[in-house]
Motif scaffolding. Structure first.
Motif, PDB file in Angstrom:
ATOM      1  N   VAL A 121      49.709  40.215  35.699  1.00 32.15           N
ATOM      2  CA  VAL A 121      50.979  40.898  35.957  1.00 32.15           C
ATOM      3  C   VAL A 121      51.649  41.301  34.642  1.00 32.15           C
ATOM      4  O   VAL A 121      52.145  42.428  34.510  1.00 32.15           O
ATOM      5  N   LYS A 122      51.650  40.422  33.659  1.00 26.50           N
ATOM      6  CA  LYS A 122      52.289  40.726  32.373  1.00 26.50           C
ATOM      7  C   LYS A 122      51.582  41.901  31.682  1.00 26.50           C
ATOM      8  O   LYS A 122      52.228  42.843  31.218  1.00 26.50           O
ATOM      9  N   VAL A 123      50.268  41.858  31.611  1.00 27.54           N
ATOM     10  CA  VAL A 123      49.506  42.925  30.956  1.00 27.54           C
ATOM     11  C   VAL A 123      49.607  44.218  31.761  1.00 27.54           C
ATOM     12  O   VAL A 123      49.783  45.300  31.194  1.00 27.54           O
ATOM     13  N   GLY A 124      49.524  44.120  33.076  1.00 24.57           N
ATOM     14  CA  GLY A 124      49.637  45.308  33.921  1.00 24.57           C
ATOM     15  C   GLY A 124      50.974  46.008  33.768  1.00 24.57           C
ATOM     16  O   GLY A 124      51.044  47.233  33.682  1.00 24.57           O
ATOM     17  N   TRP A 125      52.042  45.233  33.710  1.00 23.70           N
ATOM     18  CA  TRP A 125      53.368  45.831  33.532  1.00 23.70           C
ATOM     19  C   TRP A 125      53.487  46.516  32.174  1.00 23.70           C
ATOM     20  O   TRP A 125      54.058  47.583  32.047  1.00 23.70           O
ATOM     21  N   ARG A 126      52.897  45.892  31.162  1.00 21.18           N
ATOM     22  CA  ARG A 126      52.927  46.491  29.829  1.00 21.18           C
ATOM     23  C   ARG A 126      52.136  47.797  29.795  1.00 21.18           C
ATOM     24  O   ARG A 126      52.576  48.793  29.215  1.00 21.18           O
ATOM     25  N   PHE A 127      50.957  47.820  30.419  1.00 25.00           N
ATOM     26  CA  PHE A 127      50.179  49.053  30.523  1.00 25.00           C
ATOM     27  C   PHE A 127      50.958  50.113  31.281  1.00 25.00           C
ATOM     28  O   PHE A 127      50.966  51.280  30.906  1.00 25.00           O
TER      29      PHE A 127
ATOM     30  N   THR B  53      39.302  27.121  31.290  1.00 24.93           N
ATOM     31  CA  THR B  53      39.274  27.952  30.080  1.00 24.93           C
ATOM     32  C   THR B  53      38.138  28.971  30.122  1.00 24.93           C
ATOM     33  O   THR B  53      38.316  30.116  29.693  1.00 24.93           O
ATOM     34  N   ALA B  54      36.990  28.596  30.643  1.00 23.89           N
ATOM     35  CA  ALA B  54      35.868  29.538  30.725  1.00 23.89           C
ATOM     36  C   ALA B  54      36.194  30.692  31.672  1.00 23.89           C
ATOM     37  O   ALA B  54      35.952  31.863  31.344  1.00 23.89           O
ATOM     38  N   MET B  55      36.745  30.382  32.819  1.00 29.59           N
ATOM     39  CA  MET B  55      37.076  31.436  33.780  1.00 29.59           C
ATOM     40  C   MET B  55      38.233  32.306  33.284  1.00 29.59           C
ATOM     41  O   MET B  55      38.223  33.521  33.482  1.00 29.59           O
ATOM     42  N   THR B  56      39.208  31.703  32.642  1.00 28.48           N
ATOM     43  CA  THR B  56      40.316  32.486  32.078  1.00 28.48           C
ATOM     44  C   THR B  56      39.794  33.391  30.970  1.00 28.48           C
ATOM     45  O   THR B  56      40.206  34.549  30.865  1.00 28.48           O
ATOM     46  N   GLY B  57      38.878  32.901  30.167  1.00 27.93           N
ATOM     47  CA  GLY B  57      38.268  33.723  29.123  1.00 27.93           C
ATOM     48  C   GLY B  57      37.520  34.914  29.705  1.00 27.93           C
ATOM     49  O   GLY B  57      37.576  36.019  29.154  1.00 27.93           O
ATOM     50  N   GLN B  58      36.827  34.709  30.822  1.00 29.60           N
ATOM     51  CA  GLN B  58      36.117  35.817  31.463  1.00 29.60           C
ATOM     52  C   GLN B  58      37.094  36.873  31.966  1.00 29.60           C
ATOM     53  O   GLN B  58      36.839  38.074  31.843  1.00 29.60           O
ATOM     54  N   ILE B  59      38.210  36.442  32.515  1.00 30.32           N
ATOM     55  CA  ILE B  59      39.220  37.390  32.988  1.00 30.32           C
ATOM     56  C   ILE B  59      39.783  38.173  31.811  1.00 30.32           C
ATOM     57  O   ILE B  59      39.937  39.398  31.866  1.00 30.32           O
ATOM     58  N   LEU B  60      40.117  37.479  30.727  1.00 31.70           N
ATOM     59  CA  LEU B  60      40.659  38.163  29.548  1.00 31.70           C
ATOM     60  C   LEU B  60      39.656  39.147  28.969  1.00 31.70           C
ATOM     61  O   LEU B  60      40.023  40.257  28.554  1.00 31.70           O
ATOM     62  N   LEU B  61      38.406  38.769  28.931  1.00 33.43           N
ATOM     63  CA  LEU B  61      37.366  39.662  28.433  1.00 33.43           C
ATOM     64  C   LEU B  61      37.242  40.901  29.317  1.00 33.43           C
ATOM     65  O   LEU B  61      37.133  42.023  28.816  1.00 33.43           O
ATOM     66  N   SER B  62      37.287  40.697  30.624  1.00 33.33           N
ATOM     67  CA  SER B  62      37.195  41.854  31.526  1.00 33.33           C
ATOM     68  C   SER B  62      38.414  42.758  31.386  1.00 33.33           C
ATOM     69  O   SER B  62      38.290  43.986  31.439  1.00 33.33           O
ATOM     70  N   LEU B  63      39.601  42.185  31.178  1.00 29.09           N
ATOM     71  CA  LEU B  63      40.794  42.995  30.943  1.00 29.09           C
ATOM     72  C   LEU B  63      40.651  43.826  29.676  1.00 29.09           C
ATOM     73  O   LEU B  63      41.011  45.001  29.651  1.00 29.09           O
ATOM     74  N   GLY B  64      40.132  43.220  28.629  1.00 21.74           N
ATOM     75  CA  GLY B  64      39.940  43.937  27.372  1.00 21.74           C
ATOM     76  C   GLY B  64      38.938  45.069  27.498  1.00 21.74           C
ATOM     77  O   GLY B  64      39.161  46.175  26.993  1.00 21.74           O
TER      78      GLY B  64
ATOM     79  N   LEU C  11      38.098  46.649  30.288  1.00 18.63           N
ATOM     80  CA  LEU C  11      38.696  47.669  31.145  1.00 18.63           C
ATOM     81  C   LEU C  11      39.697  48.511  30.369  1.00 18.63           C
ATOM     82  O   LEU C  11      39.740  49.733  30.507  1.00 18.63           O
ATOM     83  N   HIS C  12      40.496  47.879  29.533  1.00 17.01           N
ATOM     84  CA  HIS C  12      41.474  48.607  28.718  1.00 17.01           C
ATOM     85  C   HIS C  12      40.775  49.554  27.735  1.00 17.01           C
ATOM     86  O   HIS C  12      41.177  50.716  27.597  1.00 17.01           O
ATOM     87  N   CYS C  13      39.750  49.072  27.052  1.00 17.08           N
ATOM     88  CA  CYS C  13      39.023  49.934  26.103  1.00 17.08           C
ATOM     89  C   CYS C  13      38.374  51.115  26.816  1.00 17.08           C
ATOM     90  O   CYS C  13      38.400  52.239  26.305  1.00 17.08           O
ATOM     91  N   PHE C  14      37.817  50.882  27.986  1.00 14.75           N
ATOM     92  CA  PHE C  14      37.225  51.971  28.760  1.00 14.75           C
ATOM     93  C   PHE C  14      38.280  52.996  29.147  1.00 14.75           C
ATOM     94  O   PHE C  14      38.065  54.204  29.011  1.00 14.75           O
TER      95      PHE C  14
END
Length: 119
Positions: A18-24, A83-94, A96-99
């Motif tokens: 939600v925080k990252v989405g609102w910023r985008f 932490t592993a699952m949160t890292g995967q989410i953060l990686l996917s967000l990054g 997706l943003h770069c794409f």
């Protein structure tokens, strides 16, 4: 123990998404307006659709990732899993943003290279 881990993971993922989405959403409007030649109505509509799609993809992905977890037996395994699952989410967000930024860059280059015909 898994239920506690799921709740913590989903809370962290929800807050980050939600925080990252609102910023985008807030900052991306400028780029969309530039691509659409200052058409505010269309830019706002596209920005809203992108925000909803972003939320659905990321929260859906986070929910599906829960099904891949093994049974958690102690606090250490819970911390590692979260932490592993949160890292995967953060990686996917990054990624997706770069794409998305690459697509915006390509569209903006294409729009600037097309010159109107002068008669």
């Amino acid at each position: 123990m898994n239920t506690i881990a799921y709740a913590i993971y989903l809370a962290i993922t929800y807050l980050i998404t939600v925080k990252v989405g609102w910023r985008f959403y807030r900052n991306g409007r400028v780029f969309i307006l530039g691509l659409l030649e200052q058409n505010h109505t269309l830019a706002d509509a596209i920005n809203n659709i992108l925000l909803v799609g972003y939320y659905l993809v990321n929260l859906g992905y986070a929910t599906v990732m829960i099904s891949t977890w093994d049974t958690i037996h102690n606090w250490t395994e819970m911390l590692v899993s979260i932490t592993a699952m949160t890292g995967q989410i953060l990686l996917s967000l990054g990624i997706l943003h770069c794409f998305n930024m690459l697509v915006i860059y390509i569209i903006s280059k294409r729009n600037h290279s097309i010159q109107p015909l002068k008669l």
